[in-house]
Enzyme design. Structure first.
Site, PDB file in Angstrom:
ATOM      1  N   LYS A 154       0.856  -1.191   0.000  1.00  0.00           N
ATOM      2  CA  LYS A 154       0.000   0.000   0.000  1.00  0.00           C
ATOM      3  C   LYS A 154       0.887   1.235   0.000  1.00  0.00           C
ATOM      4  O   LYS A 154       1.961   1.249   0.598  1.00  0.00           O
ATOM      5  CB  LYS A 154      -0.898   0.032   1.249  1.00  0.00           C
ATOM      6  CG  LYS A 154      -1.732   1.320   1.354  1.00  0.00           C
ATOM      7  CD  LYS A 154      -2.583   1.383   2.599  1.00  0.00           C
ATOM      8  CE  LYS A 154      -3.290   2.728   2.676  1.00  0.00           C
ATOM      9  NZ  LYS A 154      -4.195   2.853   3.816  1.00  0.00           N
ATOM     10  N   GLU A 204      -9.509  11.569  12.471  1.00  0.00           N
ATOM     11  CA  GLU A 204      -8.715  10.391  12.861  1.00  0.00           C
ATOM     12  C   GLU A 204      -7.800  10.632  14.056  1.00  0.00           C
ATOM     13  O   GLU A 204      -6.845  11.413  13.977  1.00  0.00           O
ATOM     14  CB  GLU A 204      -7.877   9.914  11.669  1.00  0.00           C
ATOM     15  CG  GLU A 204      -7.121   8.634  11.960  1.00  0.00           C
ATOM     16  CD  GLU A 204      -6.507   8.007  10.713  1.00  0.00           C
ATOM     17  OE1 GLU A 204      -5.944   6.910  10.827  1.00  0.00           O
ATOM     18  OE2 GLU A 204      -6.599   8.613   9.623  1.00  0.00           O
ATOM     19  N   GLU A 248      -7.494  -2.625   2.649  1.00  0.00           N
ATOM     20  CA  GLU A 248      -6.736  -1.411   2.971  1.00  0.00           C
ATOM     21  C   GLU A 248      -6.830  -1.117   4.474  1.00  0.00           C
ATOM     22  O   GLU A 248      -5.844  -0.743   5.119  1.00  0.00           O
ATOM     23  CB  GLU A 248      -7.298  -0.237   2.153  1.00  0.00           C
ATOM     24  CG  GLU A 248      -6.518   1.055   2.313  1.00  0.00           C
ATOM     25  CD  GLU A 248      -7.181   2.238   1.603  1.00  0.00           C
ATOM     26  OE1 GLU A 248      -6.946   3.371   2.051  1.00  0.00           O
ATOM     27  OE2 GLU A 248      -7.929   2.029   0.627  1.00  0.00           O
ATOM     28  N   GLU A 384     -11.731  10.351  -4.952  1.00  0.00           N
ATOM     29  CA  GLU A 384     -11.683  10.308  -3.488  1.00  0.00           C
ATOM     30  C   GLU A 384     -10.972  11.540  -2.933  1.00  0.00           C
ATOM     31  O   GLU A 384     -11.431  12.156  -1.967  1.00  0.00           O
ATOM     32  CB  GLU A 384     -10.978   9.039  -3.010  1.00  0.00           C
ATOM     33  CG  GLU A 384     -10.955   8.905  -1.495  1.00  0.00           C
ATOM     34  CD  GLU A 384     -10.324   7.605  -1.017  1.00  0.00           C
ATOM     35  OE1 GLU A 384      -9.534   7.657  -0.066  1.00  0.00           O
ATOM     36  OE2 GLU A 384     -10.614   6.539  -1.591  1.00  0.00           O
TER      37      GLU A 384
END
Length: 400
Positions: A154, A204, A248, A384
């Site tokens: 990733k 987050e 992910e 996105e």
């Protein structure tokens, strides 16, 4: 805007005073040395700079602990360090012990946060994407080839928009709109050096520590919200079942587990993610909770052990950093670093620096990134990042 007198005098969180948290938000003025931080546990407004955390070769937690200890010895009561750390934490820290800290309960618990924010100014923004969208898409496609070749599993690739205005704009009003749009998240405006301000609203939590209780809330895997209720619910349900997004997300959660496990006596990691929503996005989220084995370990030490997670960098970290350096035509600076506070006892909250911009009087540099895996589609990742820009662009009154 309501300014509660109690908020002016409060030096410890006061959950009961209606208007205390929103009052602190309303008093933020973007003056030199002033910082605002809001989380689901507290709201902080600081002023003045007693001491800055030095930039030298010693580990960051050591520099912060020594700065806090010196502040305590010089008469600062319950000193805090507040500010931001760069994506490459060896390169730049913007942390300081303020002269004064005013605090209140969480914004989301203040009924007055439901009052409307000031309307967006009519600013004639000039917008320059860096890189251009097609260049970003080509970078994603090249990364996917490397992912399929097995070099890494990733990588997070970001892009920016440079906004410039002819006249100074109202940064405190942008902060108001960010905070009132998502009062349950983490809203911040902290000095970024050189007269700039780092401002944003991150969903987050990297890590928090209160006593021996540790909390992390990694997000990875996301989809834009829809104004149509039925479509919005459909997108949320699809995200919970998306193999690409679940993979992910699992990569990030595994990395968090591995990083925290050596420090924790117990660690609880739910088997499946849940959904977190902001005004612009749905995210897959997992709440990881644990109890420290060594109570002397600070929140910042834990944050340094976790940062950068695959949610902002990739895995393996070293290879992902390399790819980011090759593909992104800009220095991330404070973006995808961490922003928050810590005290001399080791408690603190450190948030992943996303949905943000660096601002000065007439310019905003807005950032957004997307997690790229071997199943990624460049057009989808471009969409996105466009959706993630909306959090900030809406607050700045950019209609496109």
């Amino acid at each position: 805007m309501h300014h509660a007198p109690a908020a002016l005098a409060a030096d410890g969180p006061d959950q009961a005073v209606i208007g205390a948290a929103s009052g602190l938000l309303g008093q933020y003025r973007s003056a030199p040395g002033e910082a605002f931080l809001a989380s689901p546990t507290r709201t902080l407004l600081t002023s003045g700079v007693h001491a800055r955390v030095p930039q030298d070769a010693r580990p960051l937690p050591v520099r912060v602990a020594e700065t806090l200890a010196a502040a305590g010895r010089s008469g600062i009561e319950r000193p805090l360090v507040v500010g931001a750390v760069a994506f490459d934490r060896e390169s730049r820290v913007e942390l300081a012990v303020p002269e004064r800290v005013r605090s209140a309960g969480a914004l989301r618990d203040d009924p007055l946060i439901a009052l409307p924010a000031p309307p967006a100014e009519q600013v004639d923004w000039r917008i320059r994407p860096v890189p251009e969208p097609q260049v970003y898409g080509a970078g994603v496609a090249a990364a996917v080839e490397r992912l399929r070749g097995g070099e890494l599993s990733k990588v997070v690739l970001a892009r920016t928009l440079e906004l410039s205005a002819a006249e100074p704009f109202d940064l405190p009003a942008i902060l108001q709109r960010l905070a009132r749009r998502d009062p349950g998240g983490y809203t911040f405006a902290v000095p970024a050096g050189g007269g700039r301000t780092l401002v944003g609203a991150s969903p987050e939590l990297l890590v928090s520590r209160r006593g021996t209780a540790v909390l992390a809330n990694p997000l990875a895997g996301s989809v834009p919200r829809s104004a149509d209720l039925g479509e919005d619910v459909r997108r949320a349900a699809a995200l919970l079942e998306s193999p690409k997004d679940l993979h992910e997300h699992a990569v990030v959660v595994d990395a968090i587990r591995e990083a925290l496990a050596p420090y924790c006596r117990t660690l609880e990691v739910p088997e499946r993610p849940t959904l977190v929503r902001t005004a612009a996005m749905w995210h897959l989220a997992t709440t990881v909770s644990g109890e420290l084995a060594d109570p002397s370990l600070s929140a910042l030490e834990l944050a340094c052990a976790l940062h950068p997670t695959p949610a902002v960098c990739g895995t393996p970290t070293d290879v992902a950093r390399e790819v980011i350096g090759e593909v992104e035509p800009f220095d991330r600076g404070l973006y995808t670093g961490m922003v928050g506070w810590g005290d001399a006892a080791g408690d603190g909250e450190w948030v992943v620096t996303i949905r943000c911009a660096e601002a000065d009087e007439r310019t905003l540099r807005v950032y957004a990134g997307a997690g790229v895996v071997d199943r990624s589609d460049p057009a989808a990742e471009l969409a996105e990042t466009s959706a993630k820009f909306r959090t900030f662009l809406d607050a700045a009154g950019v209609s496109r």
